[in-house]
Design a protein around this motif. Structure first.
Motif, short mmCIF file in Angstrom:
data_model
loop_
_atom_site.label_atom_id
_atom_site.label_comp_id
_atom_site.label_asym_id
_atom_site.label_seq_id
_atom_site.Cartn_x
_atom_site.Cartn_y
_atom_site.Cartn_z
N SER A 52 34.12 49.12 39.36
CA SER A 52 33.61 48.71 37.95
C SER A 52 34.58 47.45 37.75
O SER A 52 34.31 46.72 37.29
N CYS A 53 35.87 47.72 38.51
CA CYS A 53 36.81 46.37 38.21
C CYS A 53 36.16 45.21 39.27
O CYS A 53 36.40 44.29 38.80
N LEU A 54 35.62 45.71 40.49
CA LEU A 54 35.11 44.68 41.17
C LEU A 54 33.96 43.97 40.86
O LEU A 54 33.99 42.68 40.63
N GLN A 55 33.12 44.75 39.98
CA GLN A 55 31.94 44.03 39.17
C GLN A 55 32.27 43.19 38.11
O GLN A 55 31.75 42.08 37.96
N ARG A 56 33.41 43.76 37.24
CA ARG A 56 33.78 42.63 36.34
C ARG A 56 34.52 41.71 36.52
O ARG A 56 34.89 40.95 35.46
N GLY A 57 35.00 41.66 37.92
CA GLY A 57 35.88 40.37 38.37
C GLY A 57 37.20 40.61 38.00
O GLY A 57 38.02 39.50 37.96
N ALA A 58 37.78 41.72 37.74
CA ALA A 58 38.97 41.96 37.51
C ALA A 58 39.92 41.59 38.59
O ALA A 58 41.25 41.37 38.28
N HIS A 59 39.77 41.74 39.77
CA HIS A 59 40.20 41.28 40.96
C HIS A 59 40.81 39.82 40.86
O HIS A 59 41.63 39.44 41.58
N LEU A 60 39.84 39.06 40.49
CA LEU A 60 39.99 37.70 40.42
C LEU A 60 41.18 37.39 39.33
O LEU A 60 42.02 36.35 39.63
N LYS A 61 41.16 37.95 38.34
CA LYS A 61 42.22 37.66 37.24
C LYS A 61 43.54 38.48 37.78
O LYS A 61 44.52 37.70 37.34
N GLU A 62 43.53 39.32 38.53
CA GLU A 62 44.92 39.86 39.23
C GLU A 62 45.50 38.83 40.26
O GLU A 62 46.45 38.77 40.17
N ALA A 63 44.56 38.08 40.85
CA ALA A 63 45.23 36.99 41.69
C ALA A 63 45.85 36.06 41.01
O ALA A 63 46.64 35.25 41.46
N LEU A 64 45.29 35.64 39.70
CA LEU A 64 45.81 34.64 39.07
C LEU A 64 47.36 34.91 38.46
O LEU A 64 47.98 34.14 38.19
N ALA A 65 47.56 36.18 38.09
CA ALA A 65 48.60 36.62 37.51
C ALA A 65 49.71 36.88 38.40
O ALA A 65 49.79 36.74 39.60
#
Length: 65
Positions: A52-65
Motif C-alpha cells: 500500500s505504501c509502494l502503490q501510493r508512492g510513499a517511498h518516493l517521499k521517503e527518499a526526499l526527506a
C-alpha cells in the motif's frame, strides 16, 4: 528480521484459525512486504515497505526527506 513496514509501521496481526469443527488455534497474518531501493543523500538504501505504501508512492517521499 522484523516483518514491519519501515514507512507506515504496519506489522503482523493476530487472530484465530477456525476449523470446520469450530476448533480454534492462534495464527498470524503478515503484511505484504517488498524490498525496494531508495536514493538518499548518503546513497542508496534498501528498505522493506508494504504494497500500500509502494502503490501510493510513499517511498518516493521517503527518499526526499
Amino acid at each position: 528480521m522484523a516483518k514491519r513496514c519501515e514507512i507506515c509501521g504496519k506489522g503482523p496481526i493476530y487472530g484465530n484459525k477456525v476449523s470446520h469443527a469450530n476448533n480454534r488455534s492462534s495464527r498470524r497474518w503478515f503484511p505484504n512486504l517488498k524490498k525496494v531501493r531508495i536514493k538518499t543523500k548518503e546513497g542508496t538504501k534498501r528498505i522493506k515497505i508494504c504494497i500500500s505504501c509502494l502503490q501510493r508512492g510513499a517511498h518516493l517521499k521517503e527518499a526526499l526527506a
